[in-house]
Write a protein that holds these residues in place. Structure first.
Motif, PDB file in Angstrom:
ATOM      1  N   VAL A   1       0.843  -1.205   0.000  1.00  0.00           N
ATOM      2  CA  VAL A   1       0.000   0.000   0.000  1.00  0.00           C
ATOM      3  C   VAL A   1       0.873   1.248   0.000  1.00  0.00           C
ATOM      4  N   ALA A   2       1.914   1.250   0.821  1.00  0.00           N
ATOM      5  CA  ALA A   2       2.794   2.426   0.886  1.00  0.00           C
ATOM      6  C   ALA A   2       3.450   2.681  -0.465  1.00  0.00           C
ATOM      7  N   ALA A   3       3.904   1.625  -1.128  1.00  0.00           N
ATOM      8  CA  ALA A   3       4.559   1.793  -2.432  1.00  0.00           C
ATOM      9  C   ALA A   3       3.589   2.341  -3.464  1.00  0.00           C
ATOM     10  N   HIS A   4       2.346   1.849  -3.446  1.00  0.00           N
ATOM     11  CA  HIS A   4       1.343   2.320  -4.407  1.00  0.00           C
ATOM     12  C   HIS A   4       1.068   3.810  -4.213  1.00  0.00           C
ATOM     13  N   VAL A   5       0.850   4.209  -2.979  1.00  0.00           N
ATOM     14  CA  VAL A   5       0.516   5.611  -2.704  1.00  0.00           C
ATOM     15  C   VAL A   5       1.715   6.516  -2.993  1.00  0.00           C
ATOM     16  N   ALA A   6       2.902   6.071  -2.629  1.00  0.00           N
ATOM     17  CA  ALA A   6       4.098   6.899  -2.817  1.00  0.00           C
ATOM     18  C   ALA A   6       4.364   7.178  -4.300  1.00  0.00           C
ATOM     19  N   ASP A   7       3.902   6.283  -5.177  1.00  0.00           N
ATOM     20  CA  ASP A   7       4.145   6.432  -6.612  1.00  0.00           C
ATOM     21  C   ASP A   7       3.149   7.356  -7.300  1.00  0.00           C
ATOM     22  N   ARG A   8       2.178   7.878  -6.566  1.00  0.00           N
ATOM     23  CA  ARG A   8       1.124   8.671  -7.206  1.00  0.00           C
ATOM     24  C   ARG A   8       1.043  10.081  -6.623  1.00  0.00           C
ATOM     25  N   VAL A   9       0.912  11.053  -7.516  1.00  0.00           N
ATOM     26  CA  VAL A   9       0.755  12.439  -7.065  1.00  0.00           C
ATOM     27  C   VAL A   9      -0.588  12.602  -6.369  1.00  0.00           C
ATOM     28  N   THR A  10      -1.640  11.990  -6.956  1.00  0.00           N
ATOM     29  CA  THR A  10      -2.985  12.070  -6.387  1.00  0.00           C
ATOM     30  C   THR A  10      -3.540  10.652  -6.258  1.00  0.00           C
ATOM     31  N   PRO A  11      -3.402  10.014  -5.118  1.00  0.00           N
ATOM     32  CA  PRO A  11      -3.943   8.657  -4.960  1.00  0.00           C
ATOM     33  C   PRO A  11      -5.465   8.663  -5.047  1.00  0.00           C
ATOM     34  N   LEU A  12      -5.992   7.665  -5.748  1.00  0.00           N
ATOM     35  CA  LEU A  12      -7.447   7.529  -5.891  1.00  0.00           C
ATOM     36  C   LEU A  12      -7.891   6.172  -5.363  1.00  0.00           C
ATOM     37  N   ALA A  13      -9.145   6.109  -4.958  1.00  0.00           N
ATOM     38  CA  ALA A  13      -9.668   4.876  -4.376  1.00  0.00           C
ATOM     39  C   ALA A  13      -9.618   3.719  -5.371  1.00  0.00           C
ATOM     40  N   GLU A  14      -9.957   3.989  -6.627  1.00  0.00           N
ATOM     41  CA  GLU A  14     -10.066   2.901  -7.599  1.00  0.00           C
ATOM     42  C   GLU A  14      -8.757   2.119  -7.737  1.00  0.00           C
TER      43      GLU A  14
ATOM     44  N   ALA B   1      -8.216   4.024   5.009  1.00  0.00           N
ATOM     45  CA  ALA B   1      -7.439   5.214   4.660  1.00  0.00           C
ATOM     46  C   ALA B   1      -7.601   6.334   5.682  1.00  0.00           C
ATOM     47  N   ALA B   2      -6.534   7.096   5.845  1.00  0.00           N
ATOM     48  CA  ALA B   2      -6.639   8.311   6.659  1.00  0.00           C
ATOM     49  C   ALA B   2      -7.617   9.261   5.976  1.00  0.00           C
ATOM     50  N   PRO B   3      -8.477   9.916   6.733  1.00  0.00           N
ATOM     51  CA  PRO B   3      -9.424  10.861   6.129  1.00  0.00           C
ATOM     52  C   PRO B   3      -8.694  11.908   5.280  1.00  0.00           C
ATOM     53  N   GLY B   4      -9.170  12.068   4.034  1.00  0.00           N
ATOM     54  CA  GLY B   4      -8.575  13.055   3.138  1.00  0.00           C
ATOM     55  C   GLY B   4      -7.432  12.545   2.290  1.00  0.00           C
ATOM     56  N   LEU B   5      -6.987  11.300   2.496  1.00  0.00           N
ATOM     57  CA  LEU B   5      -5.885  10.762   1.693  1.00  0.00           C
ATOM     58  C   LEU B   5      -6.258  10.667   0.222  1.00  0.00           C
ATOM     59  N   LEU B   6      -7.461  10.174  -0.044  1.00  0.00           N
ATOM     60  CA  LEU B   6      -7.891   9.909  -1.415  1.00  0.00           C
ATOM     61  C   LEU B   6      -8.797  11.045  -1.906  1.00  0.00           C
ATOM     62  N   ALA B   7      -8.457  11.609  -3.062  1.00  0.00           N
ATOM     63  CA  ALA B   7      -9.191  12.762  -3.567  1.00  0.00           C
ATOM     64  C   ALA B   7     -10.644  12.436  -3.877  1.00  0.00           C
ATOM     65  N   ASP B   8     -10.911  11.179  -4.266  1.00  0.00           N
ATOM     66  CA  ASP B   8     -12.270  10.797  -4.657  1.00  0.00           C
ATOM     67  C   ASP B   8     -13.028  10.062  -3.555  1.00  0.00           C
ATOM     68  N   ALA B   9     -12.443   9.943  -2.365  1.00  0.00           N
ATOM     69  CA  ALA B   9     -13.118   9.214  -1.276  1.00  0.00           C
ATOM     70  C   ALA B   9     -12.542   9.695   0.062  1.00  0.00           C
ATOM     71  N   PRO B  10     -13.078  10.807   0.581  1.00  0.00           N
ATOM     72  CA  PRO B  10     -12.501  11.394   1.800  1.00  0.00           C
ATOM     73  C   PRO B  10     -12.445  10.434   2.986  1.00  0.00           C
TER      74      PRO B  10
ATOM     75  N   HIS C   1       2.868   4.282   6.634  1.00  0.00           N
ATOM     76  CA  HIS C   1       3.422   5.631   6.548  1.00  0.00           C
ATOM     77  C   HIS C   1       4.053   5.870   5.175  1.00  0.00           C
ATOM     78  N   VAL C   2       3.886   7.080   4.696  1.00  0.00           N
ATOM     79  CA  VAL C   2       4.582   7.534   3.487  1.00  0.00           C
ATOM     80  C   VAL C   2       5.177   8.900   3.803  1.00  0.00           C
ATOM     81  N   ASP C   3       6.489   9.028   3.600  1.00  0.00           N
ATOM     82  CA  ASP C   3       7.189  10.284   3.902  1.00  0.00           C
ATOM     83  C   ASP C   3       6.909  10.758   5.317  1.00  0.00           C
ATOM     84  N   GLY C   4       6.849   9.795   6.251  1.00  0.00           N
ATOM     85  CA  GLY C   4       6.681  10.142   7.651  1.00  0.00           C
ATOM     86  C   GLY C   4       5.265  10.434   8.086  1.00  0.00           C
ATOM     87  N   GLU C   5       4.318  10.372   7.148  1.00  0.00           N
ATOM     88  CA  GLU C   5       2.927  10.672   7.486  1.00  0.00           C
ATOM     89  C   GLU C   5       2.108   9.381   7.451  1.00  0.00           C
ATOM     90  N   MET C   6       1.264   9.177   8.470  1.00  0.00           N
ATOM     91  CA  MET C   6       0.412   7.994   8.482  1.00  0.00           C
ATOM     92  C   MET C   6      -0.725   8.177   7.484  1.00  0.00           C
TER      93      MET C   6
END
Length: 256
Positions: free
Chosen positions: A34-47, A75-84, A162-167
């Motif tokens: 999960v961390a690798a997937h999110v770290a590779d994206r500027v704007t992570p999306l739920a899909e 997900a942490a609230p607000g992590l995903l642009a399309d699913a707060p 965590h990604v870049d120190g943020e949960m």
């Protein structure tokens, strides 16, 4: 002629830790995915993230030897642009929660994620989220009755991501206490002693004493103090001793 073999209580505590550590180790691999997937994206999306989670969650739930009855990522609230608010969580076919007469199958949890909905529940207030968020460490919650996913006595094991120190959320799994109890009872039975496995709050996970029901609090004088920050083995004031089960937060209480 019959023979019997007894297991040293230090060894029993180590075997319990080994069982739970195996679950944590698997969940740790999910954390990394999960961390690798999110770290590779500027704007992570739920899909896109859901596809990653579905692969590992349904894989483990299809394994007949797995103790897990639910698995996924929250997900942490607000992590995903399309699913707060977002839960990507799958339930196994041994879990009959919410089926309402339908045939059991591996399926996605239908969670309420609209904060305006009457049945919405802020998951960041729940122990399985709150403790890893505060400590930055893995955590075992329960036994408790999980009204969100199983409606049965459950332990929930969660690991913060965590990604870049943020949960950014937690990965985790649900295990029916009855399944965990079945895995642990042969170990503590082999000691030939009165033994009870408890969580960090003294709640019973498994016991050789049939009078000590799963989920109840083991009330022995001084136990709560001994459990607080336990490591290794400690004496329990004339009652017995308590063995830490590694760093799983479980402990083995031996009486007599």
């Amino acid at each position: 002629m019959s023979t019997s073999t007894t297991l040293d209580t230090d060894a029993a505590a180590a075997r319990i830790a080994e069982t739970v550590d195996g679950l944590f180790a698997l969940i740790g691999t999910w954390r990394d995915e999960v961390a690798a997937h999110v770290a590779d994206r500027v704007t992570p999306l739920a899909e896109g993230l859901d596809a990653v989670v579905e692969r590992f969650a349904t894989g483990v739930l299809a394994d007949p030897d797995s103790l897990m009855t639910g698995a996924g990522f929250v997900a942490a609230p607000g992590l995903l642009a399309d699913a707060p608010w977002h839960l990507a969580w799958w339930l196994g076919d041994a879990n009959t929660f919410g089926l309402e007469g339908r045939e059991p199958a591996i399926r996605r949890l239908e969670a309420v994620v609209d904060p305006e909905a009457e049945s919405f529940r802020d998951y960041t207030t729940l122990e399985w989220w709150r403790v890893p968020s505060a400590t930055g460490r893995r955590h075992l919650t329960g036994p408790y009755v999980d009204y969100l996913c199983t409606d049965a006595y459950t332990v929930t094991i969660t690991v913060p991501v965590h990604v870049d120190g943020e949960m950014i959320g937690v990965v985790g799994a649900d295990v029916y206490v009855s399944e965990l109890e079945s895995a642990l009872l042969p170990v503590i039975d082999a000691t030939g002693l009165v033994c009870t496995v408890v969580n960090a709050r003294g709640r019973v996970v498994a016991s050789t004493d049939a009078q000590r029901a799963v989920g109840t609090v083991l009330r022995l004088e001084g136990l709560r103090d001994v459990l607080d920050g336990i490591g290794g083995t400690r004496e329990l004031g004339g009652v017995g001793r308590v063995h830490a089960c590694g760093d799983t937060t479980l402990a083995l209480v031996v009486e007599g």
